[in-house]
Design an enzyme around this catalytic site. Structure first.
Site, short mmCIF file in Angstrom:
data_model
loop_
_atom_site.label_atom_id
_atom_site.label_comp_id
_atom_site.label_asym_id
_atom_site.label_seq_id
_atom_site.Cartn_x
_atom_site.Cartn_y
_atom_site.Cartn_z
N VAL A 1 55.15 -15.99 74.40
CA VAL A 1 54.96 -17.43 74.63
C VAL A 1 55.90 -17.93 75.73
O VAL A 1 55.49 -18.73 76.59
CB VAL A 1 55.17 -18.22 73.32
CG1 VAL A 1 54.92 -19.71 73.55
CG2 VAL A 1 54.25 -17.70 72.22
N LYS B 1 56.57 -22.38 63.93
CA LYS B 1 56.07 -23.02 62.69
C LYS B 1 56.92 -22.65 61.48
O LYS B 1 57.10 -23.46 60.56
CB LYS B 1 54.61 -22.68 62.43
CG LYS B 1 54.24 -21.21 62.48
CD LYS B 1 53.86 -20.80 63.87
CE LYS B 1 53.75 -19.31 63.99
NZ LYS B 1 52.97 -18.88 65.12
N ILE C 1 44.91 -25.18 70.47
CA ILE C 1 44.13 -26.36 70.01
C ILE C 1 45.09 -27.53 69.81
O ILE C 1 46.07 -27.40 69.09
CB ILE C 1 43.42 -26.07 68.67
CG1 ILE C 1 42.56 -24.80 68.76
CG2 ILE C 1 42.58 -27.27 68.24
CD1 ILE C 1 41.95 -24.38 67.43
N GLY D 1 49.26 -9.40 71.49
CA GLY D 1 50.29 -10.46 71.45
C GLY D 1 49.99 -11.55 70.43
O GLY D 1 50.59 -12.63 70.47
N ASP E 1 52.24 -17.13 57.64
CA ASP E 1 52.13 -17.88 58.89
C ASP E 1 51.12 -19.03 58.75
O ASP E 1 51.39 -20.17 59.15
CB ASP E 1 51.71 -16.93 60.02
CG ASP E 1 51.48 -17.65 61.33
OD1 ASP E 1 52.47 -18.03 61.97
OD2 ASP E 1 50.31 -17.86 61.70
N LYS F 1 51.71 -23.24 58.87
CA LYS F 1 50.92 -24.20 59.67
C LYS F 1 50.26 -25.25 58.77
O LYS F 1 50.24 -26.44 59.11
CB LYS F 1 49.86 -23.43 60.48
CG LYS F 1 50.48 -22.51 61.52
CD LYS F 1 49.45 -21.51 62.05
CE LYS F 1 50.04 -20.61 63.11
NZ LYS F 1 49.21 -19.44 63.41
P1 NAP Z 1 58.00 -12.48 71.13
O1 NAP Z 1 56.99 -12.03 72.12
O2 NAP Z 1 58.52 -11.51 70.14
O3 NAP Z 1 59.22 -13.13 71.95
C1 NAP Z 1 60.36 -13.60 71.30
C2 NAP Z 1 61.50 -13.75 72.29
O4 NAP Z 1 62.66 -14.12 71.58
C3 NAP Z 1 61.87 -12.45 73.03
O5 NAP Z 1 62.43 -12.76 74.28
C4 NAP Z 1 62.91 -11.85 72.11
O6 NAP Z 1 63.80 -10.99 72.75
C5 NAP Z 1 63.65 -13.10 71.67
N1 NAP Z 1 64.29 -12.88 70.39
C6 NAP Z 1 63.72 -12.45 69.24
N2 NAP Z 1 64.63 -12.42 68.25
C7 NAP Z 1 65.81 -12.82 68.79
C8 NAP Z 1 67.12 -12.96 68.28
N3 NAP Z 1 67.39 -12.72 66.99
N4 NAP Z 1 68.09 -13.37 69.11
C9 NAP Z 1 67.82 -13.63 70.39
N5 NAP Z 1 66.58 -13.48 70.94
C10 NAP Z 1 65.60 -13.10 70.16
O7 NAP Z 1 57.46 -13.72 70.28
P2 NAP Z 1 56.35 -14.77 70.69
O8 NAP Z 1 55.01 -14.24 70.28
O9 NAP Z 1 56.55 -15.19 72.08
O10 NAP Z 1 56.67 -15.95 69.68
C11 NAP Z 1 57.67 -16.90 69.95
C12 NAP Z 1 57.46 -18.09 69.02
O11 NAP Z 1 56.17 -18.64 69.27
C13 NAP Z 1 57.47 -17.74 67.54
O12 NAP Z 1 58.01 -18.84 66.83
C14 NAP Z 1 55.99 -17.62 67.20
O13 NAP Z 1 55.72 -17.85 65.84
C15 NAP Z 1 55.42 -18.70 68.06
N6 NAP Z 1 54.03 -18.58 68.40
C16 NAP Z 1 53.54 -17.42 68.89
C17 NAP Z 1 52.20 -17.36 69.26
C18 NAP Z 1 51.60 -16.11 69.83
O14 NAP Z 1 50.39 -16.06 70.04
N7 NAP Z 1 52.38 -15.08 70.11
C19 NAP Z 1 51.39 -18.47 69.12
C20 NAP Z 1 51.92 -19.66 68.61
C21 NAP Z 1 53.24 -19.69 68.25
P3 NAP Z 1 63.56 -9.41 72.83
O15 NAP Z 1 62.53 -9.25 73.92
O16 NAP Z 1 64.89 -8.89 73.19
O17 NAP Z 1 63.06 -8.97 71.50
N1 HSE Z 2 50.73 -14.87 64.67
C1 HSE Z 2 50.05 -16.11 64.90
C2 HSE Z 2 48.57 -15.93 64.71
C3 HSE Z 2 50.36 -16.61 66.29
O1 HSE Z 2 48.12 -14.77 64.66
O2 HSE Z 2 47.86 -16.91 64.58
C4 HSE Z 2 49.83 -18.00 66.54
O3 HSE Z 2 50.51 -18.94 65.79
#
Ligand code: NAP
Ligand code: HSE
Length: 447
Positions: free
Chosen positions: A14, A112, A143, A194, A208, A212
């Site tokens: 993200v 969330k 959305i 992802g 999760d 939400k």
């Molecule tokens: P991600 O790809 O795992 O990225 C997380 C980032 O945070 C990475 O840079 C990671 O570093 C860093 N990180 C993780 N744990 C950490 C820690 N303990 N200390 C410091 N840095 C840390 O996750 P993401 O999918 O982008 O998700 C980020 C947020 O968005 C989450 O709250 C997730 O629920 C939310 N979200 C995700 C999506 C989706 O489709 N992915 C959609 C909606 C909301 P490293 O690279 O070193 O691990």
């Molecule tokens: N892990 C979540 C999903 C990311 O699959 O819907 C979006 O919030």
């Protein structure tokens, strides 16, 4: 005017998606926001990895973004106006968000889990410091459901919300059904795309989606976030045979998040749910999300789109950055309240325990194929005040030397209170002719 300066915490799916969308559409975004929005600093555990990712998005700009492994330095930096928390979880993310708020910085987050569990603390801190916490990306990815609930539907008394709000599980269910993939393979694919959380059990076990649903229930009904009261059941125990039988009966099984206002309180639950196959929600496939909201004035509305992935989620994050940019100089009392209702007007309407929830039920059981077994079962259901809507009896697959076998019986009930169904199930499982536990799934007519 100087661009507003954003400090990004975390640069994964993200975080990187947000940088990509901001760079690509910077001119349009500036025209909308009234000033530029610039990611000035990024804090990550591994700066070298983040620099490579930055350069792959925009090699020319990458050098202008300062990357550090010191998260506090970004949160404490007086030149940063907005902290965008894109780490996830309730550990360091909570500490950094509270620290940013204490430093009077606005916060944008996609997290969330953090808001469903610690929302009350975070929104109180934001109020005390006169800053905004924006979280459109936390529910249903791209959305704009938070905006719709909080602003677009503000005239309505919201009656219920039901949605496919986890992309990973919907993707898994779709791939298993359409392409015959097994659970583990479908999950791996969702992770590679992802969609999944860092800990995918949050997706699979419904946590999760419950995060939400909790956030949406607060905004819809004007109650505090109460994740601990949500009923949570995921898809890990869902049997392929139930998906097949449901199809035979004209239903699809989806992991639904439901928040419903009733006379006794609020139903807040996530579980696999049978939906009539002809409903739009039943035909939402892959990582797509869809949320049905019913308001007393508007009637039923449906919101559909990509619920996960880098750019769909970034779309929501950037929308929040624009909102904060537009509003950050406004008098705090005149901003849209975090949870839609004024903070001193939240209600104490209880969240109902799952026993008190009303639903239709799908019951599957295996019985000895002998005379009278069906009569015994229907007698127990009738005694509990439960009426049957449909019944499917499968041919015996194996018979013994006396021509006797076992057969699956599938019952669909009319709406009833869950505790009555549970009592009936106990009675049914005690019958000598019933040779399996009863599988119970809830149903939603969504009409
Ligand atoms: P991600 O790809 O795992 O990225 C997380 C980032 O945070 C990475 O840079 C990671 O570093 C860093 N990180 C993780 N744990 C950490 C820690 N303990 N200390 C410091 N840095 C840390 O996750 P993401 O999918 O982008 O998700 C980020 C947020 O968005 C989450 O709250 C997730 O629920 C939310 N979200 C995700 C999506 C989706 O489709 N992915 C959609 C909606 C909301 P490293 O690279 O070193 O691990
Ligand atoms: N892990 C979540 C999903 C990311 O699959 O819907 C979006 O919030």
């Amino acid at each position: 005017m100087e661009p507003i300066k954003v400090g990004l915490l975390g640069f994964g799916t993200v975080g990187c998606g947000t940088y990509t969308v901001l760079r690509r559409n910077q001119e349009e975004i500036k025209r909308r926001a009234g000033r530029g929005i610039e990611i000035a600093r990024i804090a990550v555990r591994d700066p070298a990895k983040a620099r490579t990712a930055l350069a792959s998005v925009d090699a020319a700009d990458a050098g202008s973004v300062e990357v550090t492994s010191d998260f506090n330095a970004v949160v404490d930096d007086p030149s940063i106006d907005i902290v965008a928390e894109m780490i996830g979880g309730t550990g360091i993310a909570r500490e950094l968000v509270l620290r940013a708020i204490a430093n009077r910085k606005h916060v944008v987050t996609a997290n969330k889990a953090l808001l469903a569990v610690h929302g009350t603390e975070i929104f109180e801190a934001a109020h005390a410091n006169g800053v905004m916490v924006a979280f459109e990306a936390a529910v249903a990815g791209g959305i704009p459901i938070i905006k719709a609930l909080r602003e677009g539907l503000t005239a309505n008394r919201i009656e219920y919300i039901a949605g496919i709000i986890n992309g990973t599980t919907n993707y898994i269910l779709s791939e298993m059904r359409d392409r015959g993939l097994d659970f583990a393979t479908a999950l791996k694919a969702a992770q590679a795309l992802g969609y999944a959380e860092a800990d995918p059990t949050f997706d699979i076990e419904g946590v999760d989606a419950a995060h939400k649903a909790t956030i949406m229930s607060a905004i819809a009904f004007g109650v505090p976030v109460q994740f601990d009261k949500a009923y949570v059941e995921g898809i890990s125990r869902l049997a392929a045979i139930d998906i097949r039988y449901a199809e035979e009966l004209g239903y699809r099984i989806k992991l639904l998040g439901i928040a419903r206002r009733t006379a006794k309180g609020i139903e807040l639950r996530v579980h696999p749910t049978l939906i009539p196959a002809k409903r739009l929600l039943a035909n939402v496939e892959g990582a797509m999300n869809a949320v049905v909201v019913h308001g007393d004035a508007v009637g039923t509305t449906l919101y559909y789109g990509k619920g996960a992935g880098a750019e769909p989620t970034a779309s929501a994050v950037v929308a929040d950055l624009v909102d904060v940019t537009r509003l950050h100089t406004a008098d705090p009392e005149h901003r849209v309240p975090h949870l839609a209702f004024q903070r001193d007007r939240l209600s104490d309407t209880p969240i109902l325990p799952i026993d008190e929830v009303t639903s239709g039920y799908y019951l599957r059981l295996r019985v000895a194929d002998v005379t009278g077994v069906l009569a015994d079962i229907t007698r127990i259901l009738a005694a509990a005040g439960i009426s049957i809507d449909a019944l499917l009896q499968k041919e015996s697959e194996q018979v013994d030397d006396h021509g006797k076998g076992e057969t699956d019986i599938i019952l669909i009930t009319h709406e009833t209170v869950e505790k009555n169904v549970n009592a009936a199930i106990s009675g049914i499982e005690a019958l000598r002719t019933v040779v399996s536990k009863v599988t119970k799934l809830r149903m939603e007519a969504l009409n």
